[in-house]
Design a protein around this motif. Structure first.
Motif, PDB file in Angstrom:
ATOM      1  N   ASN A  33      31.082  -0.069 -36.316  1.00 49.10           N
ATOM      2  CA  ASN A  33      29.782   0.493 -36.100  1.00 49.10           C
ATOM      3  C   ASN A  33      29.435   0.863 -34.578  1.00 49.10           C
ATOM      4  O   ASN A  33      30.471   0.293 -33.750  1.00 49.10           O
ATOM      5  CB  ASN A  33      28.721  -0.518 -36.131  1.00 49.10           C
ATOM      6  N   HIS A  34      28.669   1.310 -33.869  1.00 52.27           N
ATOM      7  CA  HIS A  34      28.307   1.424 -32.599  1.00 52.27           C
ATOM      8  C   HIS A  34      27.280   0.469 -32.115  1.00 52.27           C
ATOM      9  O   HIS A  34      26.102   0.548 -32.567  1.00 52.27           O
ATOM     10  CB  HIS A  34      28.340   3.016 -32.155  1.00 52.27           C
ATOM     11  N   GLY A  35      27.431  -0.448 -31.003  1.00 49.77           N
ATOM     12  CA  GLY A  35      26.572  -1.428 -30.721  1.00 49.77           C
ATOM     13  C   GLY A  35      27.032  -2.711 -31.127  1.00 49.77           C
ATOM     14  O   GLY A  35      27.877  -2.989 -31.699  1.00 49.77           O
ATOM     15  N   ILE A  36      25.660  -3.561 -31.212  1.00 47.65           N
ATOM     16  CA  ILE A  36      26.078  -5.202 -32.043  1.00 47.65           C
ATOM     17  C   ILE A  36      26.262  -4.946 -33.306  1.00 47.65           C
ATOM     18  O   ILE A  36      26.218  -4.095 -34.034  1.00 47.65           O
ATOM     19  CB  ILE A  36      24.768  -5.694 -31.418  1.00 47.65           C
ATOM     20  N   ALA A  37      27.264  -6.102 -33.587  1.00 46.10           N
ATOM     21  CA  ALA A  37      27.636  -6.209 -34.928  1.00 46.10           C
ATOM     22  C   ALA A  37      26.823  -7.392 -35.579  1.00 46.10           C
ATOM     23  O   ALA A  37      27.134  -8.505 -35.482  1.00 46.10           O
ATOM     24  CB  ALA A  37      29.250  -6.724 -34.897  1.00 46.10           C
ATOM     25  N   VAL A  38      25.879  -6.831 -36.347  1.00 47.91           N
ATOM     26  CA  VAL A  38      25.015  -7.263 -37.120  1.00 47.91           C
ATOM     27  C   VAL A  38      25.728  -8.241 -38.188  1.00 47.91           C
ATOM     28  O   VAL A  38      25.304  -9.431 -38.507  1.00 47.91           O
ATOM     29  CB  VAL A  38      23.853  -6.382 -37.662  1.00 47.91           C
ATOM     30  N   ALA A  39      26.422  -7.718 -38.784  1.00 52.63           N
ATOM     31  CA  ALA A  39      27.277  -8.707 -39.885  1.00 52.63           C
ATOM     32  C   ALA A  39      27.875  -9.825 -39.198  1.00 52.63           C
ATOM     33  O   ALA A  39      28.361 -10.611 -39.939  1.00 52.63           O
ATOM     34  CB  ALA A  39      28.119  -7.684 -40.491  1.00 52.63           C
ATOM     35  N   ASP A  40      27.950  -9.792 -38.038  1.00 53.26           N
ATOM     36  CA  ASP A  40      28.884 -11.105 -37.381  1.00 53.26           C
ATOM     37  C   ASP A  40      27.848 -12.273 -36.879  1.00 53.26           C
ATOM     38  O   ASP A  40      28.217 -13.199 -36.659  1.00 53.26           O
ATOM     39  CB  ASP A  40      29.621 -10.737 -35.991  1.00 53.26           C
ATOM     40  N   LEU A  41      26.395 -11.965 -36.975  1.00 52.55           N
ATOM     41  CA  LEU A  41      25.458 -13.033 -36.429  1.00 52.55           C
ATOM     42  C   LEU A  41      25.291 -14.015 -37.829  1.00 52.55           C
ATOM     43  O   LEU A  41      25.668 -13.603 -38.866  1.00 52.55           O
ATOM     44  CB  LEU A  41      24.008 -12.130 -36.642  1.00 52.55           C
ATOM     45  N   ASP A  42      24.740 -15.431 -37.445  1.00 49.27           N
ATOM     46  CA  ASP A  42      24.365 -15.959 -38.275  1.00 49.27           C
ATOM     47  C   ASP A  42      23.120 -16.382 -38.107  1.00 49.27           C
ATOM     48  O   ASP A  42      22.499 -17.207 -37.296  1.00 49.27           O
ATOM     49  CB  ASP A  42      25.190 -17.474 -38.099  1.00 49.27           C
ATOM     50  N   PRO A  43      21.892 -15.735 -39.045  1.00 50.61           N
ATOM     51  CA  PRO A  43      20.685 -15.896 -38.741  1.00 50.61           C
ATOM     52  C   PRO A  43      20.115 -17.243 -38.965  1.00 50.61           C
ATOM     53  O   PRO A  43      18.911 -17.495 -38.758  1.00 50.61           O
ATOM     54  CB  PRO A  43      19.999 -14.851 -39.626  1.00 50.61           C
ATOM     55  N   ARG A  53      26.866 -19.522 -31.766  1.00 51.39           N
ATOM     56  CA  ARG A  53      27.067 -19.324 -33.101  1.00 51.39           C
ATOM     57  C   ARG A  53      25.900 -18.422 -33.902  1.00 51.39           C
ATOM     58  O   ARG A  53      25.975 -17.890 -35.108  1.00 51.39           O
ATOM     59  CB  ARG A  53      26.719 -20.959 -33.812  1.00 51.39           C
ATOM     60  N   TYR A  54      24.845 -18.185 -33.204  1.00 50.23           N
ATOM     61  CA  TYR A  54      23.638 -17.395 -33.788  1.00 50.23           C
ATOM     62  C   TYR A  54      24.470 -16.048 -33.600  1.00 50.23           C
ATOM     63  O   TYR A  54      24.353 -15.197 -34.533  1.00 50.23           O
ATOM     64  CB  TYR A  54      22.341 -17.212 -32.819  1.00 50.23           C
ATOM     65  N   CYS A  55      25.121 -15.764 -32.531  1.00 50.59           N
ATOM     66  CA  CYS A  55      25.831 -14.415 -32.243  1.00 50.59           C
ATOM     67  C   CYS A  55      26.732 -14.087 -32.923  1.00 50.59           C
ATOM     68  O   CYS A  55      27.199 -12.953 -33.339  1.00 50.59           O
ATOM     69  CB  CYS A  55      26.030 -14.170 -30.541  1.00 50.59           C
ATOM     70  N   ASP A  56      27.663 -15.402 -33.185  1.00 52.57           N
ATOM     71  CA  ASP A  56      28.896 -15.090 -33.787  1.00 52.57           C
ATOM     72  C   ASP A  56      29.323 -15.858 -34.898  1.00 52.57           C
ATOM     73  O   ASP A  56      30.497 -16.033 -35.333  1.00 52.57           O
ATOM     74  CB  ASP A  56      30.049 -15.532 -32.705  1.00 52.57           C
ATOM     75  N   GLY A  57      28.150 -16.722 -35.485  1.00 46.14           N
ATOM     76  CA  GLY A  57      28.548 -17.622 -36.547  1.00 46.14           C
ATOM     77  C   GLY A  57      29.522 -17.078 -37.811  1.00 46.14           C
ATOM     78  O   GLY A  57      30.051 -17.714 -38.329  1.00 46.14           O
TER      79      GLY A  57
END
Ligand SMILES: [Zn+2]
Length: 689
Positions: A33-43, A53-57
Motif C-alpha cells: 500500500n501507499h501510506g500508513i500500514a493499517v494492517a500493522d496496527l493493534d487497535p 504497540r498501537y502503531c506496530d502491535g
C-alpha cells in the motif's frame, strides 16, 4: 551524527575504515500500500497507553526474527532491498567481463576473491604469515612503537558516522579543524579493545560478566586455531591488557561531549603528556612524522594507554597484536576462523543463530571496500531525477518550517536567532548521491587474493585520508554511499546527506499522501536538521567552526529543557536490570523530538489550510503520527537490544516513537486523556524547539 546504527552480521571490515554499521535485515513482504500500514496496527491498544504497540502491535505479533538476524526494522527491510539491488548490480558487472583496470573490473575481481572459498581454505593463514612473523620479531619497546604505529588506520569518526571504536591502539579521523573548518586536520581517538565498549569489560552486570568469560574462551580458541602455544595463558594476558585499557577509556557519554574533545596537542607534546610509548617512532611508522598538529579527543585515555605500553610486558603486547590482527580479518580467513568469530560476535554478542549466506556477505565486502564504485551504478539505476526533485522540495519545506519555529521561540535572543537563521541558510543538503565520486584507480584488486585486497584497501583509504591533511575542506563531501539506508548530519561542514537508499517506501513514497511522507521521511529530515541546533550542533557555527553562538540565557533554557528530556528517557527500562541512559542518548532524542515537531509544521503548511483527506477512517494528523510510529518500528533479540541500550547513542525504536507524548498535536489527534500511561500534563511536555 547519523540517524541510526544498525549492527551487522559481518561487522568490522574496519580495516578498510569506511563504514561500520552495515546491516541486519530480512525482507518482510514488500510494502504494497501507499501510506500508513493499517494492517500493522493493534487497535486493541490505546494510543495514549502505548503508542508503539498501537502503531506496530500486529506487525510485532506476526513478525519472527530470522535466525541469521539480531533484529528487524524498517531500516533492515530497506537494507535488504538495497542489498538485493547491489547484489544484482555486482552480478551484472561480473558477467559483463569488464576491461582490465576499470572500476567495474575491480568490483568483479573483489567479489570473486571473496567467493573463492577453496582458495581461501588452501592458503590457510599464510597470507598473514609475514605480518605475524614481523610481530614475533619485535625485540624491544622501540620495535613495539613502530608496530603499533603501522597499525594506525583512519577507522574512527566521532562526529559524522559516530564511531568511537578501533581495536588498534588508537584511531585517526581526518576532518575539518574545529576552529574554522578551512583545512583538514588530524584527530586521534582512543582504541585498543575488541569488545564494543569499555562497559563490556567493567560492568558488574551478571550478563556482562558471563560475556567476558565467553570472550576470553573465544580468544583462546582463535589462538589455538592459529597454532599458538599455551593459548589459555595468552588469552588471559590479552584479556587483562584489554581490561586495563578499558579502565583508561572514556565513557560513551563523555566521548559525545564535543567540548571535552577539543584538545590540540603538538606532536612534541605527546612525550610529556602521555609518556610511555615512543611517540617519534609511532608517528614515523604511521606516516605522520611530519604532522605537527593533532586534536586528541580523550587526553587521559592517551596518557593511560601510553603508560600501559611502558608498564606491560613486551610478550603480552605481542600476543595482543597477533590476536587483534587475526580477529580483524577473521571474516575473510578460512572457515574455522570466520565461524569462530561468528560464534562469539554474532551469536553470543547479538543473539544471531545463523550465519548469513556467503553470497550476501560478499556483497557487503564489495560494498564496504568499493562503496563509491558500486554507488555510482546504484544511483544511476535507482534514483531518477524526479525522485531527487521531490525529496529536495520536502527538504526545503522542512527547513522553512524550522526557520519559522526559530522565529516563534520566545526564549531565544534575537542575536542567537540571527545566527541560527544564518546556519540554516548556509546548510548544504545532499540528496541521493555525491557530486563527485571517490577514485579507486590507485587500488590494486586481485581476483584470488581477498586478504591482500582487504589489506591494500585499508592502507589505500588510510593514505587517502592522510594525504588530505592540511588541504582545503570540501564542504560538499559525502560521508555515506548512495546505497546506504541512513542519513547523516556533518557538523564541521554544516551539511546533511540523505542517500538514495533511504528515500524509499515506506519512508518516502511518491504515491503516498503528504501525511505519511511527512510523518516518516519528513521526521527523519527534521531529525537531521535538528542536529544542526542540538547540544552538539549549537556548538558549531554556520561555517562549521566550534564556536558558541548562543547567549548564556539561551543555553540555560536549552539545558533545562534537555535535562528534562534526559530524565524522561532515564525512566524507560526495556529490562528490569537495564534502563536507557538519558544522557548517552540525549542528542538523538532531541533530534527525534525536534524533527517530528518541525515536520508536523511542514505537513500542516503543505495542506494550505485545506483539510487532509481521511484514509481508512484516519485523519491526516493521525496518519502523520502513525507513519512516524511505523517508521521506527523494530523487533530485537534480547542480546542485541541490551547491546544497543549500552552502546548506542540512539534509543531503541519503541522509545523513539514514544516521544510523540511531548507534542500537543498528538494529544489532539488521538484524544489522549489524563490517566493514560503516556499522558503528560502540558507543563511536563518537553518543548525544545
Ligand atoms: Zn541523529
Amino acid at each position: 551524527m547519523r540517524l541510526a546504527r544498525i549492527f551487522s552480521a559481518i561487522k568490522r571490515f574496519v580495516l578498510c575504515a569506511i563504514l561500520i554499521a552495515l546491516f541486519a535485515a530480512q525482507a518482510q513482504q514488500a510494502q504494497q500500500n501507499h501510506g500508513i500500514a493499517v494492517a500493522d496496527l493493534d487497535p486493541s491498544v490505546k494510543p495514549g497507553d502505548d503508542f508503539f504497540r498501537y502503531c506496530d502491535g500486529a506487525w510485532l505479533k506476526r513478525t519472527e526474527i530470522p535466525p541469521d538476524r539480531s533484529s528487524l526494522s524498517v531500516f533492515s527491510m530497506l537494507d535488504d532491498r538495497s542489498n538485493k539491488r547491489t547484489a544484482a548490480l555486482i552480478e551484472e558487472v561480473s558477467k559483463s567481463n569488464p576491461p582490465a583496470g576499470s572500476g567495474a573490473r575491480k568490483i568483479a575481481d573483489l567479489h570473486a576473491s571473496f567467493m573463492d572459498e577453496s582458495g581461501i581454505e588452501t592458503k590457510g593463514l599464510s597470507p598473514l604469515k609475514p605480518h605475524l612473523d614481523a610481530i614475533a620479531a619485535i625485540k624491544d619497546k622501540h620495535d613495539l612503537a613502530r608496530a603499533l604505529g603501522e597499525t594506525l588506520r583512519a577507522d574512527e569518526d566521532p562526529l559524522n558516522n559516530t564511531n568511537y571504536h578501533t581495536s588498534n591502539l588508537f584511531g585517526l579521523w581526518v576532518a575539518p579543524d574545529f576552529s574554522g573548518s578551512e583545512h583538514y586536520t588530524a584527530y586521534l581517538l582512543q582504541g585498543g579493545i575488541v569488545l564494543p565498549d569499555r562497559e563490556y569489560y567493567l560492568s558488574d552486570n551478571p550478563h556482562m560478566r558471563e560475556l567476558r568469560t565467553q570472550y576470553q574462551a573465544h580468544v583462546a580458541t582463535v589462538l589455538k586455531l592459529a597454532g599458538f602455544s599455551d593459548p589459555e595463558t595468552r588469552a588471559k594476558r590479552i584479556f587483562d591488557l584489554e581490561h586495563a585499557i578499558a579502565e583508561k577509556h572514556w565513557s560513551l557519554a563523555d566521548d559525545q561531549d564535543v567540548h571535552k574533545a577539543n584538545n590540540p596537542w603538538k606532536q612534541s607534546d605527546f612525550a610529556s603528556k602521555a609518556p610511555g610509548l615512543e611517540w617519534n617512532e609511532y608517528f614515523r611508522a604511521a606516516g605522520l612524522g611530519r604532522q605537527e598538529n593533532f586534536i586528541v579527543w580523550q587526553p587521559s585515555a592517551f596518557t593511560g594507554e601510553s603508560a600501559l605500553v611502558a608498564s606491560e610486558p613486551l610478550e603480552t603486547w605481542k600476543d595482543w597484536l597477533s590476536y587483534h590482527l587475526i580477529e580483524d580479518y577473521a571474516d575473510i580467513l578460512p572457515k574455522a576462523f570466520a565461524d569462530e568469530r561468528f560464534t562469539f560476535f554474532d551469536k553470543a554478542l547479538t543473539g544471531v543463530s545463523e550465519q548469513r549466506p556467503r553470497s550476501e556477505r560478499a556483497v557487503l565486502v564489495v560494498d564496504v571496500l568499493l562503496g563509491d564504485e558500486v554507488g555510482k551504478l546504484y544511483a544511476q539505476r535507482y534514483f531518477p531525477p524526479e525522485a531527487k526533485q521531490r525529496a529536495q522540495k520536502m527538504v526545503s519545506n522542512i527547513v522553512e518550517a524550522f526557520q519559522k519555529r526559530i522565529d516563534a521561540l520566545a526564549w531565544m535572543k534575537p542575536a542567537t536567532k540571527k545566527e541560527a537563521h544564518a546556519k540554516l541558510s548556509a546548510l548544504y543538503v545532499g540528496v541521493g548521491y555525491p557530486e563527485t565520486w571517490r577514485d579507486y584507480s590507485g587500488l590494486e584488486i586481485k581476483p584470488d587474493d581477498i586478504f591482500g585486497n582487504a589489506w591494500r584497501s585499508s592502507l589505500f583509504e588510510y593514505h587517502r585520508q592522510v594525504s588530505r591533511l592540511g588541504k582545503p575542506v570540501d564542504t560538499h563531501e559525502w560521508w555515506m554511499t548512495p546505497q546506504t539506508v541512513n542519513a547523516v548530519n556533518l557538523p564541521l561542514q554544516n551539511a546533511l546527506n540523505f542517500p538514495a537508499a533511504i528515500l524509499e517506501p515506506p519512508f518516502f513514497d511518491a504515491k503516498a499522501p503528504d501525511a505519511s511522507n511527512y510523518g516518516a521521511i519528513g521526521a527523519i529530515i527534521g531529525h537531521e536538521i535538528s542536529h544542526t541546533f542540538d547540544s552538539e550542533g549549537s556548538a558549531f557555527d554556520a561555517h562549521g567552526g566550534l564556536r558558541n553562538w548562543w547567549t548564556a540565557a539561551d543555553l540555560d533554557h536549552f539545558n533545562a529543557a534537555t535535562t528534562q528530556l534526559a530524565a524522561q528517557y532515564d525512566k524507560y527500562c526495556p529490562f528490569p536490570d537495564l534502563c536507557l541512559n538519558g544522557k548517552q542518548t540525549l542528542p538523538e532524542n532531541i533530534a527525534d523530538l525536534g524533527g517530528v515537531a518541525a515536520s508536523f509544521d511542514g505537513y500542516r503548511a503543505a495542506l494550505h489550510n485545506q483539510p487532509a483527506p481521511e484514509v481508512d477512517g484516519f485523519s491526516g494528523d493521525q496518519q502523520f503520527f502513525i507513519a512516524f510510529g511505523q517508521a521506527f518500528r523494530s523487533k530485537s533479540r534480547e542480546a542485541a537490544l541490551r547491546r544497543r541500550v549500552m552502546t548506542d547513542e540512539h534509543s531503541p525504536g519503541e522509545y523513539r516513537t514514544t516521544t510523540v507524548r511531548n507534542l500537543d498535536g498528538w494529544y489532539e489527534a488521538f484524544h489522549v486523556q489524563p490517566g493514560e500511561k503516556l499522558y503528560l500534563a502540558p507543563d511536563d511536555r518537553v518543548r525544545i524547539w
